[in-house]
Design an enzyme around this catalytic site. Structure first.
Site, PDB file in Angstrom:
ATOM      1  N   ASP A 408       0.806  -1.224   0.000  1.00 56.53           N
ATOM      2  CA  ASP A 408       0.000   0.000   0.000  1.00 56.53           C
ATOM      3  C   ASP A 408       0.834   1.266   0.000  1.00 56.53           C
ATOM      4  O   ASP A 408       0.429   2.277  -0.591  1.00 56.53           O
ATOM      5  CB  ASP A 408      -0.931   0.008   1.216  1.00 56.53           C
ATOM      6  CG  ASP A 408      -1.923  -1.143   1.182  1.00 56.53           C
ATOM      7  OD1 ASP A 408      -2.353  -1.510   0.079  1.00 56.53           O
ATOM      8  OD2 ASP A 408      -2.256  -1.674   2.253  1.00 56.53           O
ATOM      9  N   VAL A 409       1.980   1.251   0.658  1.00 55.14           N
ATOM     10  CA  VAL A 409       2.792   2.472   0.786  1.00 55.14           C
ATOM     11  C   VAL A 409       3.501   2.836  -0.511  1.00 55.14           C
ATOM     12  O   VAL A 409       4.176   3.868  -0.586  1.00 55.14           O
ATOM     13  CB  VAL A 409       3.826   2.331   1.921  1.00 55.14           C
ATOM     14  CG1 VAL A 409       3.126   2.130   3.251  1.00 55.14           C
ATOM     15  CG2 VAL A 409       4.793   1.184   1.651  1.00 55.14           C
TER      16      VAL A 409
END
Length: 480
Positions: A408-409
């Protein structure tokens, strides 16, 4: 030696212990001094515990056999279990352990407050100040205890990681908060003489507050998804410190007040910083998080491209002939326990003249600072660890970005509206000249959405367990 002199020595030792906490916390500002800071803080706590025991032994009446048994059994269980867990718990389970520690701290603070109130209720020692600190300690401690257990269960997989919506959950949470608030007002007014309650009624109100606090913690954390767990852990850690400070006020112990206030304040600041790193408010996170568990294999939506798979040999050629490489670690690295293999690969690249840096996102992993702790365990040089704001401008200039287990990052979907992570600051991996992603599958991250980075034409996917993939890369780089 008179009792007054002994208490003076004990009090000064408590202050010395509190000073050790302050200095130790300051040293934790830097990875280079964090270990020494942790040791100093532990030494301060050892001093505080030892001098407290001295005070109990030398005070009038001393300690009877029952008290000695309770203290020694407590030392054996607490110290033995703590030592065992510290030596045996894997790095991947550290977030769960931190949550359990939060639960233990909050529960202990609540028990101290409960015991003190039951002793003074209905006596001349009961007053408004005592009631305020007791109820605050009980409420915050109970919320921390039950909430931390739920968070630990989610992280361990004992409870589903996705948001669990309880029917009427927000109404119930509000109701529990109102019950606790009403009980707080009743006990405070009763202590001040504005209302009249007998001891039995006050005890009943106290236990109603305990029940509402425990249930509030459960209904607060259940709807929070796995993607928000780093923030939740930090928030509950802040609650633990605050509850400990309240317990310190109840029993008039300065070292407990200072240490609790430090944990509460630092945890609150960290929670705010992490919420900002996700571009979400703390209230939004508490109201109900997103994500929860890695998704199944599926097509990447919204990217309009295809996935390009590469071999370890192809990736090794890119890395070996690069001038600069930025490594992006994530939770997949922790799951595979591949931090040592990653360090070996980085050292091999550096021996070939490659400039290697590590990009650290504030919420990568499952607890605050997870990646820093993981890489420090592998003795990765501290200067190579770069925070998001520092490293993002360098992606455009780097030859290869190596993503190991981060999801996600690194997802560019955060830059456009309409996704669960819209507005969340990310690492600008997609701006690198070439991108290599080591991942076991096309599974989704904790936000529950596909990563658009994977279909970027510059991205090559090396499908493998992080440890196996890094080992294959290391062997291939040595052959180039």
């Amino acid at each position: 030696m008179s009792q007054d002199w002994i208490y003076t020595i004990v009090f000064l030792a408590w202050l010395a212990g509190a000073a050790a906490f302050v200095i130790g916390l300051h040293q934790m500002n830097s990875p280079a001094t964090a270990r020494d800071g942790n040791r100093l803080s532990a030494g301060g706590m050892t001093l505080a515990v030892a001098t407290t025991l001295l005070y109990l032994v030398t005070r009038e009446g001393g300690l009877n056999l029952t008290a000695w048994v309770i203290i020694l059994v407590g030392f054996a269980i607490g110290g033995g279990l703590g030592l065992y867990l510290a030596r045996t718990v894997k790095m991947t389970a550290m977030p769960q352990l931190v949550s359990l520690f939060n639960a233990v701290g909050g529960g202990a603070a609540a028990l101290v407050a409960i015991d003190d109130y039951l002793k003074v209720a209905g006596t001349a020692e009961e007053n408004v100040t005592t009631s305020i600190f007791v109820v605050l300690g009980v409420v915050i401690g109970c919320v921390t205890f039950s909430g931390s257990l739920i968070a630990s269960g989610k992280l361990q997989g004992l409870i589903r990681g996705k948001p669990i919506i309880v029917p009427g959950g927000r109404v119930l949470t509000s109701l529990f908060a109102l019950i606790a608030l009403g009980g707080f007002v009743a006990l405070v007014l009763g202590s001040g003489g504005a209302l009249t309650f007998d001891t039995t009624a006050k005890t009943a109100i106290l236990f109603a507050i305990i029940a509402s606090g425990l249930l509030f913690g459960i209904t607060m954390v259940l709807p929070i998804g796995g993607a928000d767990m780093p923030v939740v852990i930090s928030l509950l850690n802040s609650f633990t410190g605050t509850a400990a400070a309240m317990a310190g006020f109840v029993i008039s112990n300065p070292v407990l007040i200072i240490s609790g206030a430090l944990v509460g304040a630092s945890g609150g600041i960290l929670t705010k910083l992490m919420a900002d790193a996700m571009n979400r408010s703390i209230m939004n996170i508490i109201a109900g998080g997103f994500g929860g568990g890695e998704g199944v294999v599926g097509a990447v939506a919204g990217a309009g491209g295809t996935v390009r798979e590469i071999s370890a040999d192809d990736a090794a050629i890119q890395l070996a002939y690069a001038s600069s490489v930025i490594i992006v670690p994530g939770y997949g690295l922790a799951v595979a326990q591949a931090q040592h293999a990653l360090r070996e690969l980085a050292e091999q690249l550096e021996s070939r003249g490659v400039d290697v840096k590590y990009a650290i996102h504030p919420v990568a992993g499952r607890m605050p600072g997870h990646m820093n702790v993981l890489l420090a365990e592998a003795n990765v040089p501290y200067p190579q660890l770069k925070e998001m704001d520092e490293i993002n401008p360098e992606f455009e200039r780097c030859d290869v970005a190596l993503v190991v287990g981060a999801n996600d990052v690194t997802n560019p979907a955060a830059r456009r509206p309409g996704t669960p992570i819209s507005g969340m600051p990310i690492l600008d991996v997609d701006k690198a000249k070439s991108i290599i992603v080591i991942k076991r599958s096309m599974g989704r991250g904790y936000a529950g959405i596909d990563n658009e980075l994977y279909t970027n034409p510059k991205t090559g996917m090396l499908f493998a367990d992080a440890k196996e993939g890094l080992a294959a890369l290391l062997a291939a780089v040595k052959q180039v």
